[in-house]
Design a protein around this motif. Structure first.
Motif, mmCIF file in Angstrom:
data_model
loop_
_atom_site.group_PDB
_atom_site.id
_atom_site.type_symbol
_atom_site.label_atom_id
_atom_site.label_comp_id
_atom_site.label_asym_id
_atom_site.label_seq_id
_atom_site.Cartn_x
_atom_site.Cartn_y
_atom_site.Cartn_z
ATOM 1 N N LEU A 155 0.816 -1.205 0.000
ATOM 2 C CA LEU A 155 0.000 0.000 0.000
ATOM 3 C C LEU A 155 0.851 1.257 0.000
ATOM 4 C CD1 LEU A 155 -1.307 0.766 3.551
ATOM 5 C CD2 LEU A 155 -0.020 -1.290 3.116
ATOM 6 N N ASP A 156 0.227 2.312 -0.464
ATOM 7 C CA ASP A 156 0.793 3.657 -0.380
ATOM 8 C C ASP A 156 -0.385 4.585 -0.137
ATOM 9 O OD1 ASP A 156 2.111 6.071 -0.661
ATOM 10 O OD2 ASP A 156 2.013 6.022 -2.846
ATOM 11 N N GLY A 157 -0.558 4.989 1.121
ATOM 12 C CA GLY A 157 -1.716 5.814 1.454
ATOM 13 C C GLY A 157 -3.001 5.089 1.124
ATOM 14 N N ASN A 158 -3.909 5.732 0.411
ATOM 15 C CA ASN A 158 -5.175 5.054 0.131
ATOM 16 C C ASN A 158 -5.173 4.311 -1.202
ATOM 17 O OD1 ASN A 158 -5.325 7.264 -1.498
ATOM 18 N ND2 ASN A 158 -7.405 7.829 -0.954
ATOM 19 N N THR A 159 -3.974 4.082 -1.750
ATOM 20 C CA THR A 159 -3.841 3.193 -2.904
ATOM 21 C C THR A 159 -3.226 1.892 -2.408
ATOM 22 O OG1 THR A 159 -3.496 5.066 -4.372
ATOM 23 C CG2 THR A 159 -2.817 2.914 -5.188
ATOM 24 N N PHE A 160 -3.874 0.772 -2.671
ATOM 25 C CA PHE A 160 -3.332 -0.488 -2.186
ATOM 26 C C PHE A 160 -3.717 -1.645 -3.087
ATOM 27 C CE2 PHE A 160 -7.267 -2.187 -0.304
ATOM 28 C CZ PHE A 160 -8.014 -1.029 -0.116
ATOM 29 N N ILE A 161 -2.911 -2.706 -2.982
ATOM 30 C CA ILE A 161 -3.125 -3.892 -3.807
ATOM 31 C C ILE A 161 -3.230 -5.098 -2.888
ATOM 32 C CG2 ILE A 161 -2.143 -5.369 -5.601
ATOM 33 C CD1 ILE A 161 -0.485 -2.899 -6.474
ATOM 34 N N VAL A 162 -4.239 -5.902 -3.083
ATOM 35 C CA VAL A 162 -4.349 -7.167 -2.361
ATOM 36 C C VAL A 162 -4.393 -8.274 -3.410
ATOM 37 C CG1 VAL A 162 -5.622 -8.507 -0.666
ATOM 38 C CG2 VAL A 162 -5.757 -6.017 -0.597
ATOM 39 N N SER A 163 -3.507 -9.269 -3.265
ATOM 40 C CA SER A 163 -3.496 -10.374 -4.222
ATOM 41 C C SER A 163 -3.365 -11.679 -3.462
ATOM 42 C CB SER A 163 -2.321 -10.224 -5.183
ATOM 43 O OG SER A 163 -1.111 -10.513 -4.507
ATOM 44 N N ASP A 164 -3.429 -12.794 -4.199
ATOM 45 C CA ASP A 164 -3.112 -14.065 -3.554
ATOM 46 C C ASP A 164 -1.592 -14.249 -3.553
ATOM 47 O OD1 ASP A 164 -2.293 -15.030 -6.042
ATOM 48 O OD2 ASP A 164 -4.162 -16.134 -6.412
ATOM 49 N N ARG A 165 -1.129 -15.391 -3.085
ATOM 50 C CA ARG A 165 0.312 -15.568 -2.912
ATOM 51 C C ARG A 165 1.048 -15.800 -4.232
ATOM 52 N NH1 ARG A 165 2.119 -15.515 1.910
ATOM 53 N NH2 ARG A 165 4.003 -16.714 1.448
ATOM 54 N N SER A 166 0.302 -15.924 -5.331
ATOM 55 C CA SER A 166 0.944 -15.970 -6.645
ATOM 56 C C SER A 166 1.042 -14.580 -7.258
ATOM 57 C CB SER A 166 0.135 -16.859 -7.599
ATOM 58 O OG SER A 166 0.071 -18.169 -7.102
ATOM 59 N N GLY A 167 0.450 -13.610 -6.605
ATOM 60 C CA GLY A 167 0.429 -12.255 -7.149
ATOM 61 C C GLY A 167 -0.792 -11.999 -8.002
ATOM 62 N N ASP A 168 -1.668 -13.006 -8.128
ATOM 63 C CA ASP A 168 -2.861 -12.835 -8.956
ATOM 64 C C ASP A 168 -3.975 -12.130 -8.186
ATOM 65 O OD1 ASP A 168 -1.710 -13.995 -11.140
ATOM 66 O OD2 ASP A 168 -2.596 -15.991 -10.815
ATOM 67 N N MET A 169 -4.797 -11.423 -8.943
ATOM 68 C CA MET A 169 -6.009 -10.828 -8.389
ATOM 69 C C MET A 169 -7.165 -11.400 -9.186
ATOM 70 S SD MET A 169 -4.734 -6.906 -8.445
ATOM 71 C CE MET A 169 -2.971 -6.626 -8.640
ATOM 72 N N ASP A 170 -8.232 -11.670 -8.465
ATOM 73 C CA ASP A 170 -9.334 -12.382 -9.095
ATOM 74 C C ASP A 170 -10.586 -12.077 -8.284
ATOM 75 O OD1 ASP A 170 -11.134 -14.214 -10.023
ATOM 76 O OD2 ASP A 170 -9.684 -15.868 -10.115
ATOM 77 N N ALA A 171 -11.619 -11.601 -8.943
ATOM 78 C CA ALA A 171 -12.838 -11.212 -8.230
ATOM 79 C C ALA A 171 -13.465 -12.401 -7.491
ATOM 80 C CB ALA A 171 -13.850 -10.615 -9.205
ATOM 81 N N ASP A 172 -13.122 -13.628 -7.896
ATOM 82 C CA ASP A 172 -13.715 -14.803 -7.250
ATOM 83 C C ASP A 172 -12.875 -15.331 -6.092
ATOM 84 O OD1 ASP A 172 -15.812 -14.751 -9.034
ATOM 85 O OD2 ASP A 172 -14.713 -15.953 -10.512
#
Lengths: 685, 122
Positions: A9-26
């Motif tokens: 994260l950087d302030g109110n910008t942030f990234i959450v992913s799984d442990r592979s680095g993937d993001m997936d709405a499911d």
């Protein structure tokens, strides 16, 4: 947050992913690239020759920077792979990802590298409610070597622009690279996602007209922050780990609001749901961190004064003099589907504003700020007497005027079922919770000190002290539950007692409103079997009808709450009891790698042997991060006294010695040191 | 609408000192765009809470750009400036803090309920 989530994260910008680095709405937990309360990327999935990737390791390099080492397939069934993949990801307003493919063969290899990309532009409130129904139009466009994902609703516009430094075959659902990697060689590309608002500029820039920080500035800033912080040493590894972790997390959670003075930052509340300004959270965190990072308090006071309420507004639960509850920047705030523009539904932020101002002066001696804040502080104190006092009886009450999207409970336990009678019934409105009266008492006493010493108004000081004394006397009469020998959780709309036993009786202590003769009785409840789990004090006692060990405010243990309870016990001289709570919470840090979550289960320590994580707890969360700082202050008995720092330590049984060097304050820099008398080895620092 | 806006600025000028603005100093220029492609300009000068209004050109610290119909609603308390800013219907250039401070000068929604009126009512 889920243990499998990786977040930067950087302030109110942030990234959450799984442990592979993937993001997936499911994914089983919310993933994506978020900024200004909007999800700009909801799909970001990498595959190699049609196969998804599994993690070997994940390196958390900095709070804004992480690296994933991956191989094709699942790492569980790992056999030596001929290829490995490194994703190195940074968030600094925008997102950058360096993707590297390593061919381990002695012969060339060909790969199809595919990155699926998608954006749903969900508002954070749509995600919290679990129903994402966009009213605007989402569009995807291949613009040369750029994939543009765009959301438009009237004049509201958000866009994610995705590019790669190595040309790719770009389609509307992502990009593909057909590559050939030489023997034992590597292939690299830089993937970038720009987060855009209006006019094709970065969201922050589009709202403020100011450029965003670079990654180098971010790095420099973190180094300076850590160098400025007091140094801690102890024989207790849990405490040391947690202190270091908390310093970095607090740095990460700092956020520069669009109304900040000189771009100074204040703590935002917590990841992922609360990456914004919350009056209460920012004030509590600044209070907890005062001995370690006093600058946070100054920016919190500044920012909250700029947004202080000046008018009546039912939708926003706003009244003159009120300090805000929450600010948001997303679509739901923009179209007034949610009231956070800003929302003022907190009955405690106004008195706590005055409390923080006074405590800040006691530590730093920054008289200039206290003089500048005279009018906002007076307006907050006036709010207590007027709009906060809905029944006209001198107590602080709350009742939502926005009954659809406002908060029912406008105290720190702000979920709908948090305030109940012993038998589980919910009281009518207005409600006056007990800790609110404590804050009000404290604000009046501290306001009196400020008026006398800095505002040159001894008459006002006398008046505030009279009000405080009267409040204390009546509180001890009206809230005291004779049968149970504790303070009622609240008064109901008829002035009757809401008679549940709760942690609020402990949270009261640090205000000083509790009669001296009752403190031991209260401490007995706090450390008794109904409230104390062995790790900490439950929000609601076992035996109350609504008690649930994994109920958000009705049975879980909140580290933040416990840090204030320990501080309060200490204020009344109950050092051992304070140490017992501090010791329990510090033990719990071990199970969370030093990062205390928002809350954990209220199960008995003997039963589970480890603290059970609350399923959707935020982590890191500012006031949980701050808990360690306040517990350290409490254990060492650190207290400003004029231009000196008083230290009066009492350590729990499993901490032999503890020292904090270079504590900043009106004394310049001072050291605090504590050692148990029965500790066998004398430490020579 | 133009009259509403003129009346609002007149009121600010007459109001003189605003205690909520004591920490604020600077010049805000309002570019109020009409349907007729004409832009009305107003200058609000705040000096530690003293508020002055002028139509004379001067160097602004911040510009607030908004269309006339919406601004008329804002100065009447019927539209919220912050939400309109998030929707890009109001644009701030320059010192954002100064622009946000201007909210202190705006009225609230007409007819809002005063919780003090509930005293003594069960």
């Amino acid at each position: 947050m889920n243990r499998n989530a990786v977040q930067i994260l950087d302030g109110n910008t942030f990234i959450v992913s799984d442990r592979s680095g993937d993001m997936d709405a499911d994914a089983p937990f919310p993933t994506g690239l978020f900024s200004f309360d909007t999800r700009f990327i909801s799909t970001w999935a990498l595959s190699l020759n049609g196969q998804r990737l599994g993690p070997l390791t994940v390196d958390d390099l900095d709070y804004y920077h992480t690296r994933f080492f991956l191989v094709p397939g699942s790492a569980v069934a790992y056999t030596d792979s001929d290829v490995s993949i490194i994703r190195e990801r940074t968030v600094c307003q925008d997102m950058k990802e360096v993707l590297t493919i390593l061919n381990h063969l002695h012969t060339p290899a060909e790969f199809t590298v595919r990155l699926d990309v998608g954006a749903d532009f969900a508002d954070i409130f749509e995600m919290k409610s679990g129903s994402i129904r966009k009213r605007g139009a989402t569009s995807t466009r291949v613009d040369g070597q750029c994939l543009r994902l765009c959301y438009e609703r009237e004049s509201f516009r958000r866009e994610a622009a995705v590019t790669s430094s190595i040309p790719a075959d770009i389609d509307e659902r992502g990009m593909t690279f057909q590559i050939r990697v030489g023997p034992q060689e590597t292939w690299t590309t830089l993937l970038e996602v720009q987060i855009l608002g209006f006019n094709g500029s970065n969201v922050r820039e589009s709202l403020t007209g100011r450029p965003v920080r670079s990654r180098d500035q971010l790095k420099r800033d973190l180094d300076e922050w850590l160098a400025r912080a007091p140094r801690l040493a102890t024989d207790n590894d849990d405490l040391l780990t947690s202190y270091r972790r908390s310093l970095v997390d607090l740095a990460a959670l700092r956020y520069t609001p669009l109304t900040a003075v000189d771009d100074r930052s204040m703590p935002s509340a917590g990841l992922p749901w609360f990456m914004s300004i919350f009056g209460r959270d920012s004030i509590f965190t600044s209070l907890q961190a005062l001995p370690f990072a006093p600058g946070l308090a100054a920016s919190t006071l500044n920012v909250l004064s700029v947004t202080q309420g000046t008018k009546l507004d039912d939708f926003r639960d706003c009244e003159p003099g009120k300090i805000l509850h929450e600010v948001r920047y997303g679509e739901s705030a923009a179209f007034e589907e949610q009231p956070h523009s800003p929302y003022y539904g907190s009955a405690d932020t106004s008195p706590l504003f005055v409390v923080l101002l006074d405590e800040y002066e006691r530590w730093t001696g920054d008289v200039t700020l206290v003089r500048r804040m005279e009018w906002p502080a007076r307006a907050a104190l006036q709010w207590l007497r007027e709009y906060g006092d809905a029944r006209g009886d001198g107590y602080v009450w709350y009742a939502p005027r926005n009954t659809t999207t406002g908060l029912e409970n406008q105290c720190w336990k702000d979920s709908w079922n948090s305030i109940s009678y012993h038998d589980g019934r919910l009281p009518g409105f207005p409600r006056a919770t007990c800790e609110l009266q404590g804050y009000s008492y404290d604000a009046k006493m501290r306001g009196a000190r400020l008026a006398r010493l800095f505002w040159n108004d001894p008459g006002y000081a006398d008046q505030l002290e009279r009000e405080a004394a009267d409040l204390k006397q009546r509180f001890n009469r009206d809230f005291w539950v004779e049968d149970g020998q504790f303070y009622a959780l609240a008064l109901d709309s008829d002035g009757g007692q809401v008679d549940a036993l709760s942690s609020n009786i402990g949270h009261l202590l640090w205000s000083g409103i509790v009669d001296d003769g009752r403190v031991r009785t209260i401490a007995g409840h706090l450390l008794g079997p109904k409230l104390f789990t062995g790790w900490g004090v439950r929000t609601l006692a076992k035996g109350e009808a609504r008690y649930n060990p994994i109920g958000y405010h009705i049975g879980t243990v909140w580290p933040f709450d416990n840090s204030f309870i320990a501080w309060g016990l200490r204020r009344y001289g109950l050092k051992d009891e304070a140490g017992q709570i501090a010791g329990g919470i510090i033990d719990a840090t071990r199970f969370f790698d030093g990062r205390l979550p928002e809350a954990f289960g209220g199960y008995e320590r003997e039963l589970t042997k480890y603290p059970v994580e609350y399923p959707t707890a935020c982590s890191p969360q500012a006031w949980s991060t701050g808990a360690i700082f306040l517990l350290i202050r409490t254990m060492l008995g650190m207290e400003p006294d004029g231009d000196r720092l008083i230290v009066d330590p009492l350590l729990p049984s499993h901490i032999g010695w503890l020292e904090v060097l270079d504590v900043p304050g009106r004394w310049g820099k001072a050291d605090a040191f504590g050692r148990r008398a029965d500790f066998p080895h004398v430490h020579a620092p | 609408m133009a009259d509403t806006i003129a009346a609002f600025f007149d009121g600010l000028q007459r109001g003189g000192h605003n205690r909520y603005l004591e920490e604020v100093s600077g010049v805000i220029r309002f570019d109020v765009d009409g349907d007729d492609n004409a832009t009305d300009r107003w200058f609000l000068e705040i000096k530690n809470g003293d508020v002055g209004v002028s139509r004379e050109d001067r160097e602004p610290d911040c510009v607030i750009r908004v269309d006339r119909a919406l601004f008329g609603e804002i100065v009447a308390g019927r539209a919220n400036m912050y939400a309109a800013w998030l929707r890009n219907r109001v644009v701030f250039e320059g010192n954002t803090r100064l622009a946000r401070s201007f909210e202190f000068a705006l009225p609230g929604p007409p007819g809002a309920h005063d919780p003090r009126q509930d005293r003594g009512r069960r």
